[in-house]
Design an enzyme around this catalytic site. Structure first.
Site, mmCIF file in Angstrom:
data_model
loop_
_atom_site.group_PDB
_atom_site.id
_atom_site.type_symbol
_atom_site.label_atom_id
_atom_site.label_comp_id
_atom_site.label_asym_id
_atom_site.label_seq_id
_atom_site.Cartn_x
_atom_site.Cartn_y
_atom_site.Cartn_z
ATOM 1 N N ARG A 1 2.074 7.917 6.990
ATOM 2 C CA ARG A 1 2.295 7.724 8.413
ATOM 3 C C ARG A 1 3.898 7.724 8.609
ATOM 4 O O ARG A 1 4.449 6.901 7.743
ATOM 5 C CB ARG A 1 1.639 6.608 9.101
ATOM 6 C CG ARG A 1 -0.028 6.738 9.192
ATOM 7 C CD ARG A 1 -0.677 5.442 9.336
ATOM 8 N NE ARG A 1 -0.368 4.217 8.483
ATOM 9 C CZ ARG A 1 -0.861 3.012 8.333
ATOM 10 N NH1 ARG A 1 -1.269 2.952 9.668
ATOM 11 N NH2 ARG A 1 -0.531 2.208 7.312
ATOM 12 N N LYS B 1 8.586 -5.970 10.331
ATOM 13 C CA LYS B 1 8.582 -5.007 9.164
ATOM 14 C C LYS B 1 9.972 -4.885 8.718
ATOM 15 O O LYS B 1 10.395 -4.778 7.410
ATOM 16 C CB LYS B 1 7.788 -4.053 9.211
ATOM 17 C CG LYS B 1 6.208 -3.863 8.836
ATOM 18 C CD LYS B 1 5.687 -2.878 8.999
ATOM 19 C CE LYS B 1 4.235 -3.089 8.369
ATOM 20 N NZ LYS B 1 3.481 -1.651 8.525
ATOM 21 N N LYS C 1 0.811 -1.185 0.011
ATOM 22 C CA LYS C 1 -0.010 -0.178 0.070
ATOM 23 C C LYS C 1 0.890 1.183 0.062
ATOM 24 O O LYS C 1 0.729 2.257 -0.762
ATOM 25 C CB LYS C 1 -0.843 -0.077 1.256
ATOM 26 C CG LYS C 1 -1.927 0.820 1.222
ATOM 27 C CD LYS C 1 -2.989 0.467 2.120
ATOM 28 C CE LYS C 1 -2.916 -0.423 3.371
ATOM 29 N NZ LYS C 1 -2.650 0.387 4.480
ATOM 30 N N ALA D 1 -3.109 0.832 13.655
ATOM 31 C CA ALA D 1 -4.579 0.802 12.763
ATOM 32 C C ALA D 1 -5.571 -0.258 13.255
ATOM 33 O O ALA D 1 -6.804 -0.076 12.824
ATOM 34 C CB ALA D 1 -4.035 0.249 11.356
ATOM 35 N N THR E 1 3.946 1.524 -0.799
ATOM 36 C CA THR E 1 4.773 1.584 -2.233
ATOM 37 C C THR E 1 3.956 2.100 -3.349
ATOM 38 O O THR E 1 4.218 3.136 -4.057
ATOM 39 C CB THR E 1 5.192 0.226 -2.464
ATOM 40 O OG1 THR E 1 6.051 -0.368 -1.305
ATOM 41 C CG2 THR E 1 6.215 0.027 -3.775
ATOM 42 N N PHE F 1 -4.192 -0.808 6.989
ATOM 43 C CA PHE F 1 -4.953 -2.042 6.689
ATOM 44 C C PHE F 1 -5.797 -2.029 5.410
ATOM 45 O O PHE F 1 -5.695 -1.216 4.675
ATOM 46 C CB PHE F 1 -5.779 -2.695 8.086
ATOM 47 C CG PHE F 1 -4.442 -3.181 9.011
ATOM 48 C CD1 PHE F 1 -3.225 -3.842 8.663
ATOM 49 C CD2 PHE F 1 -4.725 -2.744 10.273
ATOM 50 C CE1 PHE F 1 -2.469 -3.998 9.857
ATOM 51 C CE2 PHE F 1 -3.886 -3.124 11.317
ATOM 52 C CZ PHE F 1 -2.515 -3.819 10.880
ATOM 53 N N TRP G 1 7.155 -0.404 -8.253
ATOM 54 C CA TRP G 1 8.213 -1.055 -7.146
ATOM 55 C C TRP G 1 9.416 -1.338 -8.207
ATOM 56 O O TRP G 1 10.647 -0.802 -7.556
ATOM 57 C CB TRP G 1 7.847 -2.311 -6.670
ATOM 58 C CG TRP G 1 8.876 -2.906 -5.691
ATOM 59 C CD1 TRP G 1 9.113 -2.890 -4.435
ATOM 60 C CD2 TRP G 1 9.828 -3.834 -6.119
ATOM 61 N NE1 TRP G 1 10.031 -3.521 -4.015
ATOM 62 C CE2 TRP G 1 10.773 -4.070 -5.031
ATOM 63 C CE3 TRP G 1 10.313 -4.406 -7.372
ATOM 64 C CZ2 TRP G 1 11.822 -4.903 -4.864
ATOM 65 C CZ3 TRP G 1 11.414 -5.223 -7.217
ATOM 66 C CH2 TRP G 1 12.322 -5.701 -5.997
ATOM 67 N N PHE H 1 3.695 -8.566 -9.835
ATOM 68 C CA PHE H 1 4.937 -9.357 -9.435
ATOM 69 C C PHE H 1 5.349 -10.110 -10.577
ATOM 70 O O PHE H 1 4.543 -10.741 -11.394
ATOM 71 C CB PHE H 1 4.376 -10.285 -8.231
ATOM 72 C CG PHE H 1 4.339 -10.065 -6.815
ATOM 73 C CD1 PHE H 1 5.563 -10.306 -5.830
ATOM 74 C CD2 PHE H 1 3.471 -8.987 -6.316
ATOM 75 C CE1 PHE H 1 5.615 -9.734 -4.757
ATOM 76 C CE2 PHE H 1 3.542 -8.528 -5.318
ATOM 77 C CZ PHE H 1 4.513 -8.752 -4.262
#
Length: 557
Positions: A95, A106, A72, A274, A74, A302, A411, A383
């Site tokens: 954030r 993470k 999200k 969140a 990215t 989320f 990405w 991907f």
């Protein structure tokens, strides 16, 4: 050819000086407070003194998260860059990462690949000290509260009804439940206590919803920290704490300005949990992003059932914001996971599982279009393992609902890979907009909960435990009944059961606890077992993070 890590990409990049970024965004140097060469705080007087019109607000949300990851942040960064690639003036508001998750699972949260915000090491580690200021203000409140009890307890605080916890910005399960005040009469009053991670502190939510120092101080004063023996709430104002807390938060209130790899202005400020809070960056940062361009891209925590619902029913309602379009991020891999494919097998084509998992995406799309009343696009975060047949199936199913799909390759390609998504977002922003809240503010607590469960989660009904029913009555009697609801539930399912993947039906959601956050201005409805202090995994990301003799950090990803 080896794929570069996020930190390698960031460290090979030469950023522009932040004064240059600010000047290009139209921010006068008198509003800048420099933190080195590449980050600055922006004085909130900018919002009071600017005459610039607001741009269009774009919300980035996602399908129900999976271990496969959705991307999200990215996508948000890549979309802001993509908008600039097609000639639009844009900014992104995000954030701040919490140290707990950075050192836990993470390992960093500043976007990824060629769609990142920099300096990524600083953003992930301390940044401008905002979270430390919030933790200090939180713990000052705790110290004043316990000192009041030690010095005679004139307010009659019941030590078994203290709702305020201490905070530290670290995943430390050892501190969830503690006993303090031991060691004799002069060491305080012994009692049960506990710590929350800083992002779970109500002060974080207050800071992110405050519109000025005055508003901040008033909100801090309204926070309920305990109850008396008679069951009356004790506020921070009763303990004369709000002035000193606001003084600690003076600089933390100011949004932080950094940049994407492509030089797009990025406001990174605040980060409420969140699950148990509203999960959005500060209202101030969003407002600044709106003043800096034609389009302001922001995200909510989320999926669209949690983050987007709170963004709309809490943040937009309280701050008078109105989104123009919504991006729903999905991956083929995550949809296959919702269709029952285990994580190790997600790289193989599986149209049957994809079809089985697609209802999760389609339900989020339906909610955004028909419950929130907003035009939306599905961004498929690409991907290399995605097959043409899989991508076509996703597109076909979304088109049946009247929603377009854009392949997001940010990405790998940065803004260039976000141009298709940007074009669709610009088109959507001109479409009719029937933006609406999920529930009426004046509805009862029970009615609001029931509406969220039925309209957004597509469950049968909400069930309040005997304790929650009693709390609902007490909160209504105390005058808090008209506050928005902040649902605290698992992020891994539409339901309150993390194991129910896809788009489950025929379930009930059990609310076991209701807690008022009177400063933030919402009621938290706790379902299941939501942790406000996470623990570290078996192999924490911290084990891979290092620094060399030249001060170059490695291991953030």
């Amino acid at each position: 050819m080896s794929i570069k890590s996020d930190i390698e990409i960031a460290q090979e990049h030469t950023p522009k000086r932040i004064t240059e970024i600010a000047a290009a965004a139209g921010i006068d140097e008198k509003y800048l407070e420099m933190y080195g060469n590449y980050k600055a705080k922006i004085d909130y007087k900018l919002l009071q003194e600017t005459t610039a019109p607001d741009g269009k607000l774009i919300l980035v949300t996602a399908i129900t998260p999976t271990p496969a990851g959705e991307g999200k942040t990215t996508t948000s960064v890549g979309l802001a860059d993509g908008l600039r690639k097609i000639g639009k003036k844009s900014a992104v508001a995000l954030r701040e990462p919490s140290l707990g998750p950075v050192f836990g699972v993470k390992g960093g949260a500043a976007g990824g690949g060629y769609a990142q915000v920099v300096p990524m090491e600083d953003i992930n580690l301390h940044f401008t000290g905002d979270f430390h200021a919030i933790g200090a203000a939180n713990n000052l409140m705790a110290a004043l509260l316990d000192n009041h009890i030690q010095q005679g307890n004139a307010l009659g605080i019941d030590v078994k009804q203290i709702t305020w916890k201490r905070a530290v910005d670290m995943n430390d399960r050892q501190l969830r439940h503690i006993i303090n005040g031991l060691g004799g009469k002069m060491q305080g009053v012994p009692r049960e206590d506990g710590f929350e991670i800083t992002v779970a502190s109500e002060i974080m939510a207050v800071l992110c919803l405050a519109s000025s120092i005055t508003d901040l101080k008033e909100r801090l004063g309204r926070m309920i920290v305990a109850y008396t023996y008679e069951g009356k709430p004790v506020t921070a104002h009763d303990l004369k704490a709000e002035g000193a807390m606001a003084a600690l938060l003076k600089d933390a209130m100011k949004p932080n300005l950094v940049q994407t790899l492509e030089g797009t202005p990025a406001f990174i400020h605040g980060g409420p949990f969140a699950n148990i809070a509203h999960g959005c960056n500060s209202v101030m940062a969003t407002r600044m992003a709106l003043k800096m361009g034609d389009y302001a891209v922001t995200e909510a925590g989320f999926a669209a059932d949690l983050g987007a619902e709170k963004f709309i029913d809490i943040k937009c309602r309280k701050a008078g914001l109105k989104p123009s379009a919504v991006v729903i991020v999905a991956t083929v891999r995550a949809l296959k996971y919702h269709g029952g494919v285990p994580k190790p097998e997600l790289n193989s084509e599986n149209l049957e599982a994809l079809e089985k998992g697609l209802p999760n995406l389609l339900q989020h799309v339906d909610n955004v279009k028909n419950v929130y009343g907003l035009p939306c696009v599905v961004a498929i975060n690409a991907f290399p393992t995605d097959t043409e047949a899989e991508l076509k199936l996703v597109e076909k199913k979304c088109n049946e609902l009247g929603v377009n799909v854009a392949l997001s390759e940010v990405w790998a390609k940065g803004g260039e890979g976000g141009k298709a998504l940007a074009e669709e977002v610009v088109r959507l922003c001109e479409e009719p907009n029937q933006f609406s809240f999920v529930y009426e503010e004046k509805a009862s607590i029970q009615e609001k909960l029931d509406t969220i469960v039925k309209r957004v989660y597509h469950g049968d009904k909400v069930v309040l435990t005997a304790n929650a029913k009693k709390q609902a009555q007490q909160l209504s009697d105390l005058g808090f009944g008209e506050m928005p609801i902040c649902m605290a539930k698992t992020q891994y399912s539409f339901s309150d059961n993390a194991a129910l993947l896809g788009a489950p039906k025929g379930f009930e959601v059990t609310v076991r606890n209701l807690k008022v956050c009177a400063g933030a201005g919402f009621i938290v409805a706790l379902t299941g077992d939501i942790m406000t202090m996470p623990g570290l995994p078996k192999v924490p990301a911290a084990e891979r993070i290092d620094i060399d003799e030249n001060g170059v950090i490695s291991g953030l990803f």
